[in-house]
Design a protein around this motif. Sequence first.
Motif, PDB file in Angstrom:
ATOM      1  N   LEU A 121       0.860  -1.187   0.000  1.00 44.26           N
ATOM      2  CA  LEU A 121       0.000   0.000   0.000  1.00 44.26           C
ATOM      3  C   LEU A 121       0.890   1.228   0.000  1.00 44.26           C
ATOM      4  CD1 LEU A 121      -2.866   1.275   0.288  1.00 44.26           C
ATOM      5  CD2 LEU A 121      -2.510   1.223   2.769  1.00 44.26           C
ATOM      6  N   ILE A 122       0.596   2.156  -0.907  1.00 38.05           N
ATOM      7  CA  ILE A 122       1.356   3.395  -1.022  1.00 38.05           C
ATOM      8  C   ILE A 122       0.398   4.558  -0.761  1.00 38.05           C
ATOM      9  CG2 ILE A 122       2.891   4.777  -2.462  1.00 38.05           C
ATOM     10  CD1 ILE A 122       3.870   1.901  -2.110  1.00 38.05           C
ATOM     11  N   LEU A 123       0.742   5.401   0.208  1.00 36.62           N
ATOM     12  CA  LEU A 123      -0.040   6.607   0.486  1.00 36.62           C
ATOM     13  C   LEU A 123       0.778   7.805   0.027  1.00 36.62           C
ATOM     14  CD1 LEU A 123      -0.614   4.425   2.923  1.00 36.62           C
ATOM     15  CD2 LEU A 123      -2.046   6.262   3.786  1.00 36.62           C
ATOM     16  N   GLU A 124       0.237   8.561  -0.901  1.00 44.74           N
ATOM     17  CA  GLU A 124       0.979   9.680  -1.506  1.00 44.74           C
ATOM     18  C   GLU A 124       0.468  11.016  -1.005  1.00 44.74           C
ATOM     19  OE1 GLU A 124       0.670  13.043  -3.729  1.00 44.74           O
ATOM     20  OE2 GLU A 124      -0.720  11.513  -4.480  1.00 44.74           O
ATOM     21  N   ALA A 125       1.399  11.835  -0.492  1.00 45.30           N
ATOM     22  CA  ALA A 125       1.048  13.163   0.009  1.00 45.30           C
ATOM     23  C   ALA A 125       2.103  14.176  -0.418  1.00 45.30           C
ATOM     24  CB  ALA A 125       0.911  13.146   1.529  1.00 45.30           C
ATOM     25  N   VAL A 126       2.566  14.065  -1.669  1.00 41.60           N
ATOM     26  CA  VAL A 126       3.543  15.018  -2.185  1.00 41.60           C
ATOM     27  C   VAL A 126       2.796  16.256  -2.673  1.00 41.60           C
ATOM     28  CG1 VAL A 126       5.131  13.169  -2.799  1.00 41.60           C
ATOM     29  CG2 VAL A 126       3.549  14.040  -4.530  1.00 41.60           C
ATOM     30  N   SER A 127       3.517  17.216  -3.202  1.00 36.54           N
ATOM     31  CA  SER A 127       2.903  18.467  -3.636  1.00 36.54           C
ATOM     32  C   SER A 127       1.890  18.225  -4.750  1.00 36.54           C
ATOM     33  CB  SER A 127       3.977  19.449  -4.111  1.00 36.54           C
ATOM     34  OG  SER A 127       4.678  18.923  -5.230  1.00 36.54           O
ATOM     35  N   GLU A 128       0.970  19.165  -4.902  1.00 33.83           N
ATOM     36  CA  GLU A 128      -0.110  19.039  -5.876  1.00 33.83           C
ATOM     37  C   GLU A 128       0.434  19.269  -7.282  1.00 33.83           C
ATOM     38  OE1 GLU A 128      -4.539  18.590  -5.839  1.00 33.83           O
ATOM     39  OE2 GLU A 128      -2.716  17.672  -5.102  1.00 33.83           O
ATOM     40  N   ASN A 129       1.224  18.296  -7.730  1.00 34.96           N
ATOM     41  CA  ASN A 129       1.916  18.376  -9.008  1.00 34.96           C
ATOM     42  C   ASN A 129       1.688  17.066  -9.758  1.00 34.96           C
ATOM     43  OD1 ASN A 129       3.888  18.111 -11.057  1.00 34.96           O
ATOM     44  ND2 ASN A 129       5.311  19.450  -9.993  1.00 34.96           N
ATOM     45  N   PRO A 130       0.831  17.066 -10.784  1.00 32.97           N
ATOM     46  CA  PRO A 130       0.500  15.800 -11.454  1.00 32.97           C
ATOM     47  C   PRO A 130       1.697  15.108 -12.073  1.00 32.97           C
ATOM     48  CG  PRO A 130      -0.348  17.700 -12.693  1.00 32.97           C
ATOM     49  CD  PRO A 130       0.102  18.209 -11.364  1.00 32.97           C
ATOM     50  N   GLU A 131       2.651  15.877 -12.593  1.00 33.91           N
ATOM     51  CA  GLU A 131       3.834  15.263 -13.185  1.00 33.91           C
ATOM     52  C   GLU A 131       4.642  14.494 -12.142  1.00 33.91           C
ATOM     53  OE1 GLU A 131       2.929  18.431 -13.788  1.00 33.91           O
ATOM     54  OE2 GLU A 131       2.206  18.089 -15.822  1.00 33.91           O
ATOM     55  N   LEU A 132       4.783  15.094 -10.944  1.00 37.46           N
ATOM     56  CA  LEU A 132       5.525  14.428  -9.875  1.00 37.46           C
ATOM     57  C   LEU A 132       4.794  13.169  -9.404  1.00 37.46           C
ATOM     58  CD1 LEU A 132       7.805  14.298  -7.803  1.00 37.46           C
ATOM     59  CD2 LEU A 132       6.480  15.867  -6.355  1.00 37.46           C
ATOM     60  N   LYS A 133       3.495  13.280  -9.222  1.00 35.81           N
ATOM     61  CA  LYS A 133       2.722  12.115  -8.793  1.00 35.81           C
ATOM     62  C   LYS A 133       2.842  10.992  -9.815  1.00 35.81           C
ATOM     63  CE  LYS A 133      -0.747  15.080  -6.509  1.00 35.81           C
ATOM     64  NZ  LYS A 133      -0.519  14.769  -5.089  1.00 35.81           N
ATOM     65  N   ASN A 134       2.677  11.321 -11.084  1.00 41.60           N
ATOM     66  CA  ASN A 134       2.767  10.310 -12.133  1.00 41.60           C
ATOM     67  C   ASN A 134       4.136   9.643 -12.148  1.00 41.60           C
ATOM     68  OD1 ASN A 134       0.163  10.960 -12.945  1.00 41.60           O
ATOM     69  ND2 ASN A 134       0.852  12.380 -14.539  1.00 41.60           N
ATOM     70  N   LYS A 135       5.180  10.450 -12.006  1.00 38.69           N
ATOM     71  CA  LYS A 135       6.544   9.921 -12.018  1.00 38.69           C
ATOM     72  C   LYS A 135       6.763   8.934 -10.876  1.00 38.69           C
ATOM     73  CE  LYS A 135      11.372  11.357 -11.413  1.00 38.69           C
ATOM     74  NZ  LYS A 135      12.283  12.508 -11.157  1.00 38.69           N
ATOM     75  N   LEU A 136       6.351   9.312  -9.670  1.00 39.66           N
ATOM     76  CA  LEU A 136       6.556   8.454  -8.504  1.00 39.66           C
ATOM     77  C   LEU A 136       5.740   7.173  -8.620  1.00 39.66           C
ATOM     78  CD1 LEU A 136       6.478  11.160  -5.677  1.00 39.66           C
ATOM     79  CD2 LEU A 136       8.484   9.967  -6.570  1.00 39.66           C
ATOM     80  N   PHE A 137       4.481   7.311  -9.033  1.00 42.52           N
ATOM     81  CA  PHE A 137       3.633   6.128  -9.161  1.00 42.52           C
ATOM     82  C   PHE A 137       4.174   5.158 -10.203  1.00 42.52           C
ATOM     83  CE2 PHE A 137      -0.354   8.606  -7.633  1.00 42.52           C
ATOM     84  CZ  PHE A 137       0.037   8.421  -6.317  1.00 42.52           C
ATOM     85  N   LYS A 138       4.593   5.699 -11.338  1.00 46.71           N
ATOM     86  CA  LYS A 138       5.140   4.854 -12.399  1.00 46.71           C
ATOM     87  C   LYS A 138       6.384   4.112 -11.917  1.00 46.71           C
ATOM     88  CE  LYS A 138       3.659   7.361 -16.555  1.00 46.71           C
ATOM     89  NZ  LYS A 138       4.134   8.180 -17.706  1.00 46.71           N
ATOM     90  N   GLN A 139       7.266   4.836 -11.223  1.00 43.42           N
ATOM     91  CA  GLN A 139       8.515   4.224 -10.777  1.00 43.42           C
ATOM     92  C   GLN A 139       8.254   3.098  -9.791  1.00 43.42           C
ATOM     93  OE1 GLN A 139      11.461   7.042  -9.477  1.00 43.42           O
ATOM     94  NE2 GLN A 139      12.716   5.480  -8.456  1.00 43.42           N
ATOM     95  N   ILE A 140       7.365   3.349  -8.850  1.00 41.14           N
ATOM     96  CA  ILE A 140       7.067   2.311  -7.859  1.00 41.14           C
ATOM     97  C   ILE A 140       6.351   1.140  -8.517  1.00 41.14           C
ATOM     98  CG2 ILE A 140       5.706   1.787  -5.788  1.00 41.14           C
ATOM     99  CD1 ILE A 140       6.204   4.734  -4.928  1.00 41.14           C
ATOM    100  N   ASN A 141       5.387   1.442  -9.365  1.00 44.91           N
ATOM    101  CA  ASN A 141       4.606   0.388 -10.010  1.00 44.91           C
ATOM    102  C   ASN A 141       5.482  -0.515 -10.871  1.00 44.91           C
ATOM    103  OD1 ASN A 141       1.999  -0.805 -10.474  1.00 44.91           O
ATOM    104  ND2 ASN A 141       2.066   0.050 -12.539  1.00 44.91           N
ATOM    105  N   THR A 142       6.476   0.074 -11.531  1.00 43.34           N
ATOM    106  CA  THR A 142       7.375  -0.683 -12.406  1.00 43.34           C
ATOM    107  C   THR A 142       8.280  -1.618 -11.615  1.00 43.34           C
ATOM    108  OG1 THR A 142       7.385   1.087 -14.051  1.00 43.34           O
ATOM    109  CG2 THR A 142       9.208  -0.485 -14.136  1.00 43.34           C
ATOM    110  N   ASN A 143       8.672  -1.200 -10.414  1.00 40.44           N
ATOM    111  CA  ASN A 143       9.665  -1.943  -9.633  1.00 40.44           C
ATOM    112  C   ASN A 143       9.086  -2.746  -8.472  1.00 40.44           C
ATOM    113  OD1 ASN A 143      12.491  -0.977 -10.686  1.00 40.44           O
ATOM    114  ND2 ASN A 143      11.218   0.876 -10.570  1.00 40.44           N
TER     115      ASN A 143
END
Length: 445
Positions: A121-143
């Motif tokens: 389970l991943i809980l995300e509370a980074v800044s309201e920046n869609p590019e950053l959220k997408n980047k982090l989610f993609k990286q975690i999901n891939t690995n």
Amino acid sequence: MDYTERLKNVSVLGAAGKMGSGILLLTAQELVNQTLKQKSNEQKFVLNAIDVSHNALDGLLKYIRAQAQKFAEKKIVQIREMYADHENLHENSDFIQQYVNDVVDIIKPTTRIEAAYDSKLILEAVSENPELKNKLFKQINTNNDNHPWFFTNTSSIPIQEINNNAGLNGRLMGVHFYNPPAIQKLVELIKAESTLPELAAFAAQYVKNLKKIIVPSADIAGFIGNGHYMRDTKYGIDLATELSKNMPLSQAIATVDVITRDYLVRPMGIFQLADYVGVDVVQYIMKVMHDRNIDKNLHSTLLDRMVKSGIKGGQNSDGSQKDGFFRYEKGRPVAVLEPDKMDYVNLESIQSEMQSYLGDIPAGIVKWKTLLTAADKHQQLTQWFANIQKDNSKGSQLAKAYLQKSKDIGLRLIKDGVAAKDADVNTVLITGFFHAYGPINDFIN
């Protein structure tokens, strides 16, 4: 995979931030609760606190320890029941210290995102920046081979949009905590079109276990809370701009703030609230809604000019208020911005002009703070707004129009399908924004 198994390894992204720290605390407390319920040491829980700054993570643990101690001291009866089978604990201080240690020990601070690669389970509370959220989610999901579920704390970006861009295949849920998460009772739950039903059920159970009030919102940019607040704020900006045809804009801003605080019986005026939220944050969320065709009216050149000039509001690291529409001393507004000069005018110097313009406030004024514990709150509000409705002063006229606009915004959220019913809109504004009453009401006919 059952509820406790999903919680075996959890990661919080942005854990040292204003929102992330509160979400981390709540999650750590839930993991301790689950640990004690299982009555064995077979199920070990790990909570990764992931952030970019070592210093911030050091401060985070101090915050967690202090908050856990406050909670344990306040809920000592509950804590003693939780640790009833711990025969080595005797005094209240023993139980409190054990609870604090357990909450802190379950947290693993790190600056390495790789820690999330083992999480379920991943809980995300980074800044309201869609590019950053997408980047982090993609990286975690891939690995991550666990096909983890993701919670995002976004307050405005559509969940389906993030899901699609990050390629999460329905393993994303909007879990929007309100600030500060440890205190605020409200959580908006936003299910995207593709969100897995079992994930939605898990999210509801998790939030319920945190003893929060759940309000579901449709997956439309801004959701219920910001869907109302952004339009309410834009109306305040437009009203101040209109009033500035006959007075300085600084005086107009202060006047609208008085109307929304004193006449509408709110905890803060609309511009002081914008300072608290962050002028730049308000500007950004309006842009999110505007750019996604939610409301083409949601754009303010005044906000653009302020942000460009570096006037952004928000809070300093010590929690003190930064200057925005107002300049603050010891947490109180003492001067108001004159946007034409990007300088401040002392509020005392314009009080007489404001009073003359607004006229005498009607008799029977009620104060927001006194209503919090008033048994006859609705009766007091009914009488107060009846007095406003009968009054012909400029202040009362502006208040009636603002109250009606706020109601219209709430009704629009129902019409647009963002909220399912009137009560959901009212609950969000009462619980999430600490209003004394909901915007959908019959105070003004």
